[in-house]
Design a protein around this motif. Structure first.
Motif, PDB file in Angstrom:
ATOM      1  N   HIS B 131       8.594 -62.097  64.124  1.00 37.45           N
ATOM      2  CA  HIS B 131       8.664 -63.071  63.129  1.00 37.45           C
ATOM      3  C   HIS B 131       9.674 -64.311  63.446  1.00 37.45           C
ATOM      4  N   GLY B 133       9.509 -67.029  65.055  1.00 33.93           N
ATOM      5  CA  GLY B 133       8.649 -68.211  65.615  1.00 33.93           C
ATOM      6  C   GLY B 133       7.987 -69.200  64.622  1.00 33.93           C
ATOM      7  N   ILE B 134       7.388 -70.356  65.148  1.00 37.33           N
ATOM      8  CA  ILE B 134       7.235 -71.333  64.252  1.00 37.33           C
ATOM      9  C   ILE B 134       5.596 -71.011  63.884  1.00 37.33           C
ATOM     10  N   TYR B 135       5.645 -70.011  62.945  1.00 39.64           N
ATOM     11  CA  TYR B 135       4.309 -69.715  62.470  1.00 39.64           C
ATOM     12  C   TYR B 135       4.640 -68.784  61.196  1.00 39.64           C
ATOM     13  N   ASN B 136       3.692 -68.789  60.212  1.00 39.98           N
ATOM     14  CA  ASN B 136       4.004 -68.087  59.172  1.00 39.98           C
ATOM     15  C   ASN B 136       3.549 -66.422  59.261  1.00 39.98           C
ATOM     16  N   PRO B 137       4.507 -65.593  58.891  1.00 37.30           N
ATOM     17  CA  PRO B 137       4.376 -63.895  59.212  1.00 37.30           C
ATOM     18  C   PRO B 137       2.723 -63.749  58.814  1.00 37.30           C
ATOM     19  N   ASN B 138       2.465 -64.096  57.583  1.00 36.62           N
ATOM     20  CA  ASN B 138       0.831 -63.614  57.143  1.00 36.62           C
ATOM     21  C   ASN B 138       0.030 -64.322  58.454  1.00 36.62           C
ATOM     22  N   ASP B 154      -1.565 -55.215  57.435  1.00 38.33           N
ATOM     23  CA  ASP B 154      -0.309 -55.741  56.985  1.00 38.33           C
ATOM     24  C   ASP B 154      -0.611 -55.864  55.328  1.00 38.33           C
ATOM     25  N   GLU B 155      -0.318 -54.915  54.755  1.00 34.42           N
ATOM     26  CA  GLU B 155      -0.307 -54.449  53.096  1.00 34.42           C
ATOM     27  C   GLU B 155       0.792 -55.493  52.388  1.00 34.42           C
ATOM     28  N   ASP B 156       0.343 -56.021  51.243  1.00 34.11           N
ATOM     29  CA  ASP B 156       1.511 -56.336  50.456  1.00 34.11           C
ATOM     30  C   ASP B 156       1.696 -55.207  49.577  1.00 34.11           C
ATOM     31  N   ARG B 162       5.952 -54.353  57.667  1.00 35.39           N
ATOM     32  CA  ARG B 162       4.499 -55.028  57.581  1.00 35.39           C
ATOM     33  C   ARG B 162       3.657 -54.684  58.493  1.00 35.39           C
TER      34      ARG B 162
END
Lengths: 330, 380
Positions: B131, B133-138, B154-156, B162
Motif C-alpha cells: 500500500h 504507492g501512488i494508488y488507492n488501496p481499493n 478485499d472485504e469491507d 485487506r
C-alpha cells in the motif's frame, strides 16, 4: 487583521495597469512551477527513498543500479525547482545589473540540466541501460517523457538567455516579493527556508495526490482527514508567506506579522493536535492508508516523515512570532 | 446544545464514521472462500517480495520471471511427467514498494499472460509495502479482483487486514464438494505505532481476530482437513524455533539460509497465536516472505514454517559467499549442498502429495549470468 484585507497595504496598490499585469503573470508562473516542482518532487522522492532502502538493507550495488536508471527523473525535479527559484529570486532583486546576471547564470544552469538529461538518456540507450526510448516504468513512455520535459525546459533556458534580456531592456520590472535579501546569518536563513519549501512542496504534492490515493474508508477516515489537514497546512504555510505576506508593503508587514504568526500558530497547532489524536485511534493508519503519500516513512520503523510534516509549520509560525515581537518592540 | 458540545460532536463524527459500512466477518464466512479442484501432485509456486518500484526496469524483471516460470515448468515435467504443471501461484506480499499504477497494471497484465500460457491461477496477499504507492488501496485490490486468473478478495469488514481469503481444494472444484486441502491467505499487515507519539514503528502481526476467522473457516470444512497458510511477515514462531535449535538444543528438522533477522514484531506482547492454534487444527505449513536474506525453514512441532526465496533482484538480496567464514552462511551452504557463490533469489515450490497432509517443498535458486544461468533446486 482588518488591514490584511485593505488593498492599500499591498505593493500592487502602487502599480499601474502594465505593472499589475506583469505581477499577475509572475504570480501565475510561480504557481505553475510550484505545482510542477511538487509533482516532480514526489517522483524524485520515490526514486530516492527506494535507493536509500537498498543502502539501509545492505545492497548499495542495487541502489546505484537503480539510481542510474532513475537519474533522468531526479534531474527533472532539479531543473523544475531551479526554474521556480529563478522566477522567485529574479523579481526580488532591485538592481537591474544583478537581475541580468542572475538571469544569465540560472538560464545556463537550466540548459545544463536539460542538456545533461537528454544526453544521459541517449548514452543510456546506446549502452543498453534502457532497452528502448519508451521502455516504461515508472511511466508508460519513460524515459522519452523526461526527454520531452527537458526540451521544454531547454526552451525556457534559451528564452532566459535570448528573449528575456531584450524584454527587460524595454520594460521596468516590478518587485512583487520582498526587496532586500537577508544578509545576516544567510546560510541559516537559506537552509531554513529551503527545508520549509521542501516540506511545502511535499504538503502540496501529498494533498493533491492524497485526494486520489488515500482510502478514506476501511476504518481510517479520521486519520485520513487529519493527514490531509496536515498536508494542506504544510503547503498553505509557505504559500501564505509568499503570496500574502511578501506582497505587503514594508509598514504593513511590520504591523501584520504578529497577528499572522498567531493565526499560523493556532492553525498548525490545531493540525498537529488533530493528527496525533486521530493517529491515536488508527495507530496503523500511516502504514495502511498513508504510506503512498508518506514515502519517507516507508521503513516500518520510523515516523520521522510525519513528525517533520507536523512540526515544520509550527516551527515556522514560532519563528514568525518571535520576529513579530521583535519588530513590534522596535 | 451549546457551541462547545456542538464542536465536540463535530470532532467525533469522523471517528464514528470510521466503523460505518463494515460487516461482521463471522456472519459472512462464505464470502471469503474460493475453490479449486484438488488432485495429487497439486503444485503451488510461491513468489515473494518482487518489489517493483519507481527505479525498477519492469522489462528486466519480467525477463527474470519468464525464466523462473519456464524453469519451474521444466522441472515439474521432469519430476512428475508431461502433464504436470503449476496449478497455483501464491505471491506472498511486497509485490510493490514505492510503485504507481503503471507498475500494478503491468504486473497484473504480465501475470494474466503467464496464467494463460501455463494454465495456473494466482493469489496475492499484501505485504508491508504493497500500500506504499501512488494508488488507492481499493484500486489496487480491484485490479487483482477483476483479473480473470487472479484469486483475491478485499472485504469491507471488521477483520484485520485487506487480503484475507481461503482457497479450498475440493474433490471437483465446487464449493459443495468435500474439501481435501485448505489454503489460508492472510494479510499480516504492515506496521503500527505503539502510541501516537512513538518515533518508531513496529512490524505488524497476525491478529487474534484473523486466527479466529481462519479457525472458523477451517471448522467449516472439517478439522481433519490439512491446511497451509500463506502470508507476508514472519511471526514470533520463526525466531522461537531458531533459538530453540541454536541455543536450547532442540532437534527440529531445519534447512536453508538465515542471513538476517526474520523482521518479525519481536515483542512478546504482540506474539501471534496463529501457529499455535494452527498446530491444534491440522495446519501443516506456513510460508511467508519479508526478510529477503532468509529462506530458513523449520518443522516446528508439526508445522513446517518457512520463508520463501525472494523473487528477483529488486531492493536487496543476499550474495552468498561460499568462502565466508560466517557460521550462518556455512550452516546454510552445508544444508543445501552448494559450494559456490550465488545470490539468494528464485522461488519456492510446494507439491501436495495426498489428502492426509503430506507435501514436498523445494527451493529454486535462479541467478541470471552471462556465462549461463545458475539454477539449483534444493529439496526440503
Amino acid at each position: 487583521m482588518k488591514e490584511l484585507f485593505n488593498k492599500e497595504n499591498y505593493l500592487s496598490s502602487t502599480f499601474d495597469g502594465a505593472k499589475r499585469k506583469q505581477s499577475a503573470i509572475v504570480t501565475a508562473l510561480l504557481c505553475v512551477f510550484f505545482a510542477l516542482s511538487a509533482f516532480t518532487f514526489i517522483n524524485a522522492l520515490y526514486a530516492f527513498v527506494d535507493a536509500i532502502g537498498c543502502i539501509v538493507s545492505g545492497s548499495p550495488d542495487v541502489a546505484i543500479k537503480e539510481l542510474l536508471r532513475s537519474l533522468p527523473l531526479i534531474l527533472c525535479f532539479f531543473m523544475t525547482l531551479w526554474t521556480l527559484l529563478l522566477i522567485h529570486g529574479y523579481y526580488r532583486n532591485a538592481s537591474p545589473e544583478k537581475r541580468q546576471k542572475s538571469l544569465k547564470k540560472n538560464s545556463i544552469a537550466i540548459l545544463c540540466f536539460a542538456g545533461i538529461t537528454i544526453l544521459y538518456v541517449i548514452v543510456a540507450l546506446i549502452i543498453g541501460k534502457f532497452t528502448s526510448i519508451v521502455e516504461g516504468s515508472p511511466f508508460p513512455i519513460y524515459p522519452l517523457d523526461t526527454v520531452l520535459y527537458s526540451v521544454v525546459f531547454a526552451t525556457i533556458g534559451v528564452c532566459g538567455l535570448v528573449v528575456m534580456p531584450k524584454m527587460a531592456a524595454k520594460h521596468e520590472y516590478v518587485v512583487p516579493s520582498r526587496g532586500p535579501i537577508v544578509t545576516k546569518a544567510r546560510f541559516f536563513y537559506c537552509f531554513g527556508v529551503s527545508i520549509w519549501m521542501l516540506v511545502a512542496l511535499y504538503g502540496a504534492a501529498g494533498f493533491v495526490t492524497g485526494l486520489f490515493i488515500i482510502d478514506f474508508f476501511h476504518g481510517y477516515l479520521a486519520f485520513s482527514i487529519a493527514l490531509m489537514v496536515v498536508f494542506l497546512v504544510d503547503a498553505l504555510s509557505l504559500i501564505c508567506w509568499e503570496l500574502v505576506y511578501n506582497k505587503l508593503k514594508e509598514e504593513a508587514r511590520k504591523k501584520l506579522l504578529l497577528p499572522l504568526a498567531l493565526v499560523g500558530l493556532c492553525v498548525s497547532v490545531f493540525a498537529a493536535g488533530f493528527y496525533f489524536i486521530a493517529l491515536g485511534f488508527n495507530l496503523d493508519g500511516p502504514a495502511n492508508v498513508g504510506f503512498g503519500v508518506l514515502p519517507i516513512a516507508f521503513s516500518a520503523s520510523v515516523n520521522i516523515a510525519t513528525l517533520i510534516l507536523v512540526l515544520t509549520p509550527v516551527i515556522a509560525s514560532v519563528i514568525a512570532l518571535i520576529k513579530g515581537l521583535i519588530l513590534r518592540k522596535k | 446544545m451549546d457551541i462547545k458540545a456542538k464542536l465536540i460532536l463535530l470532532a467525533l463524527v469522523p471517528l464514528c464514521l470510521t466503523s460505518c459500512g463494515e460487516k461482521a466477518f463471522a456472519d459472512h464466512l462464505d464470502d471469503y472462500v474460493f475453490t479449486m479442484k484438488y488432485h495429487d501432485n497439486f503444485n503451488i509456486l510461491q513468489l515473494t517480495d518482487i518489489h517493483w518500484n519507481y527505479n525498477s526496469s519492469t522489462v528486466a524483471s519480467r525477463a527474470y520471471l519468464d525464466k523462473v516460470f519456464a524453469q519451474v515448468q521444466r522441472h515439474l515435467k521432469e519430476e512428475q511427467g508431461e502433464n504436470a504443471k503449476i496449478d497455483l501461484v501464491e505471491i506472498t506480499g511486497d509485490l510493490f514498494m514505492l510503485a504507481n499504477t503503471f507498475h500494478v497494471e503491468t504486473l497484473v497484465k504480465y501475470m494474466e499472460e503467464k496464467a494463460d500460457e501455463y494454465g495456473f491461477l494466482y493469489a496475492a496477499v499484501w505485504g508491508n509495502h504493497d500500500h506504499h504507492g501512488i494508488y488507492n488501496p481499493n484500486w489496487l485490490s480491484n485490479q487483482f479482483k477483476k483479473a480473470p486468473h487472479s484469486i483475491h478478495i478485499d472485504e469491507d469488514d471488521n477483520l484485520y487486514g485487506r487480503s484475507n481469503f481461503i482457497i479450498n481444494l475440493t474433490d471437483d472444484g465446487s464449493k459443495t464438494a468435500a474439501t481435501k486441502w485448505q489454503l489460508a491467505n492472510l494479510d499480516s499487515g504492515a506496521s503500527f505505532s505503539e502510541t501516537a507519539i512513538s518515533p518508531f514503528r513496529d512490524y505488524d502481526y497476525l491478529r487474534k481476530d484473523q486466527t479466529q476467522w481462519w479457525k472458523m473457516e477451517h471448522d467449516r470444512v472439517g478439522v481433519d482437513v490439512p491446511a497451509i497458510a500463506y502470508y507476508h511477515i514472519p511471526q514470533a514462531d520463526n525466531l522461537k524455533a531458531w533459538n530453540a535449535i541454536h541455543y536450547e538444543g532442540a532437534t527440529y528438522k531445519h534447512k536453508f539460509f538465515k542471513l538476517e533477522g526474520f523482521g518479525d514484531n519481536g515483542n512478546e506482547a504482540y506474539a501471534s497465536d496463529f501457529i499455535k492454534v494452527g498446530r491444534e487444527n491440522n495446519l501443516k505449513g506456513a510460508f511467508m516472505g519479508h526478510a529477503h536474506n532468509v529462506d530458513w525453514t523449520v518443522d516446528y512441532d508439526g508445522v513446517v514454517i518457512g520463508l520463501g526465496v525472494k523473487t528477483g533482484t529488486e531492493l536487496y538480496f543476499a550474495h552468498v559467499d561460499a568462502q565466508s567464514t560466517k557460521p550462518e552462511v556455512q550452516e546454510g551452504l552445508a544444508s543445501v549442498g552448494i559450494n559456490e557463490n550465488f545470490d539468494l533469489i528464485g522461488a519456492s515450490l510446494v507439491t501436495l502429495k495426498d489428502t492426509v497432509g503430506n507435501f514436498d517443498l523445494e527451493h529454486l535458486y535462479l541467478n541470471e549470468r552471462t556465462s549461463g544461468d545458475f539454477v539449483r533446486w534444493v529439496k526440503w
